[in-house]
Design an enzyme around this catalytic site. Structure first.
Site, PDB file in Angstrom:
ATOM      1  N   THR A  48      58.383  -1.821  27.023  1.00  9.31           N
ATOM      2  CA  THR A  48      57.610  -2.283  25.870  1.00  9.31           C
ATOM      3  C   THR A  48      58.475  -3.072  24.899  1.00  9.31           C
ATOM      4  O   THR A  48      58.078  -4.134  24.395  1.00  9.31           O
ATOM      5  CB  THR A  48      57.001  -1.073  25.138  1.00  9.31           C
ATOM      6  N   TYR A 111      44.118   0.668  27.515  1.00 10.97           N
ATOM      7  CA  TYR A 111      42.872  -0.044  27.238  1.00 10.97           C
ATOM      8  C   TYR A 111      41.673   0.541  27.988  1.00 10.97           C
ATOM      9  O   TYR A 111      40.615   0.758  27.404  1.00 10.97           O
ATOM     10  CB  TYR A 111      42.997  -1.544  27.532  1.00 10.97           C
ATOM     11  N   TYR A 137      55.457   7.432  31.725  1.00 10.35           N
ATOM     12  CA  TYR A 137      55.663   7.037  30.337  1.00 10.35           C
ATOM     13  C   TYR A 137      54.377   7.290  29.575  1.00 10.35           C
ATOM     14  O   TYR A 137      53.367   6.631  29.804  1.00 10.35           O
ATOM     15  CB  TYR A 137      56.073   5.563  30.270  1.00 10.35           C
ATOM     16  N   ARG A 142      50.116   3.433  21.920  1.00  7.85           N
ATOM     17  CA  ARG A 142      49.924   2.099  22.490  1.00  7.85           C
ATOM     18  C   ARG A 142      48.824   2.064  23.539  1.00  7.85           C
ATOM     19  O   ARG A 142      48.163   1.041  23.709  1.00  7.85           O
ATOM     20  CB  ARG A 142      51.231   1.601  23.123  1.00  7.85           C
ATOM     21  N   LYS A 165      58.972   9.960  30.197  1.00  8.86           N
ATOM     22  CA  LYS A 165      59.341   9.539  28.846  1.00  8.86           C
ATOM     23  C   LYS A 165      58.173   9.928  27.956  1.00  8.86           C
ATOM     24  O   LYS A 165      57.086   9.364  28.046  1.00  8.86           O
ATOM     25  CB  LYS A 165      59.598   8.034  28.788  1.00  8.86           C
ATOM     26  N   ILE A 207      65.063   7.522  25.811  1.00  7.30           N
ATOM     27  CA  ILE A 207      65.029   6.075  26.022  1.00  7.30           C
ATOM     28  C   ILE A 207      64.765   5.476  24.652  1.00  7.30           C
ATOM     29  O   ILE A 207      63.686   5.652  24.081  1.00  7.30           O
ATOM     30  CB  ILE A 207      63.971   5.670  27.057  1.00  7.30           C
TER      31      ILE A 207
END
Length: 289
Positions: A48, A111, A137, A142, A165, A207
């Site tokens: 990202t 989305y 992840y 997001r 993550k 991370i």
């Protein structure tokens, strides 16, 4: 074991751009040396923070090859391949040169807002197709959906899924994963400031966004945490408490790129729909620096 090479601090690399918004390979070289020589344990490419949604397929391939050649095995590389079209993710894995890549980091579908069963089946398909291990992840801020701890634990038994993550910010959820996960499944912090609390109950590292700009200090903090020297780790952590929110005030990686510009590593340029840090944000960052 692969998991042993991915302990500590991974840095979610930015993609440096020139003022004309071309990929700046001179700056990328400087960033790679700055972070690797600063002591980070591994690099995450095309995540990202790399603005992967606005780099082209050709640029992604060029960036990956450049990083492989310049890093030359000094630290492991993790490569980001994710999306909200499962078949496209599988096709991308098949068309990407993953030689020299330790694992892929794959974001939960965004989305579409899939159900937990949809997220589970997506990741099983991705893991079955990947020639290298997969790190999940979870970043609900997001993606618009959360990978629950139950779904993570179901996926944790897959032989090609080696960790997650976790950037949900939900410490109770992270604790549930830590308590019930297989011993070799890695819990990795996806939130810089929550790294030390997560290490106390089983995380193996982070991370990090901040490690782009502060690789030496951030890596030392994480290492102190892994050595259970939380007094020394906390002293370093407190140096980041005020600056960390500014990394996200105008979206990531706007803030960290402004810091890297101040340090002479790269420009602050980002691609639309992101815009470069405002003078107000830069002023706040520079006062802290």
């Amino acid at each position: 074991m692969i998991q042993d090479t991915l302990r500590g601090t991974g840095v979610a690399l930015v993609t440096p751009f020139t003022k004309e918004l071309a990929v700046d390979y001179n700056a990328l070289r400087k960033l790679l040396d700055f972070t690797v020589e600063g002591g980070v344990n591994y690099l995450v490419v095309n995540g990202t923070t790399a603005e992967s949604v606005t780099t082209t397929t050709a640029e992604k391939a060029e960036i990956l090859q450049f990083i492989k050649q310049h890093v030359n095995g000094r630290v492991p590389l993790v490569y980001g391949i994710g999306g909200n079209n499962t078949q496209h993710v599988i096709d991308t894995i098949a068309s990407t040169d993953l030689n020299g890549i330790t694992a892929i980091l794959s974001v939960s579908p965004y989305y579409n807002k899939p159900s937990q069963q949809g997220i589970y089946q997506h990741y099983v398909m991705v893991a079955d197709a990947s020639p290298v291990p997969v790190i999940l992840y979870n970043v609900p801020g997001r993606t618009g959906s959360n990978v629950t701890s139950d779904t993570t634990l179901k996926l944790a038994v897959h032989e090609n899924i080696i960790g997650i993550k976790e950037a949900s910010g939900n410490l109770e959820q992270c604790m549930h994963i830590a308590k019930h996960k297989p011993a070799d499944f890695m819990l990795i912090s996806g939130d810089d400031l929550l790294t030390l609390p997560m290490i106390t109950f089983g995380a193996v590292g982070v991370i990090s966004v901040l490690a782009n700009a502060f690789p030496e200090k951030f890596s030392r903090m994480v290492q102190f945490g892994l050595e259970h020297n939380f007094t020394a780790a906390s002293e370093l952590l407190y140096d980041f408490v005020d600056i960390n929110p500014l990394m996200y005030e105008e979206s990531n990686p706007v803030g960290v790129k402004a810091v890297l510009e101040r340090f002479g590593v790269s420009t602050a340029a980002v691609r639309l729909p992101l815009v470069e840090a405002t003078s107000g944000l830069k002023d706040k960052l520079y006062k802290l620096l």
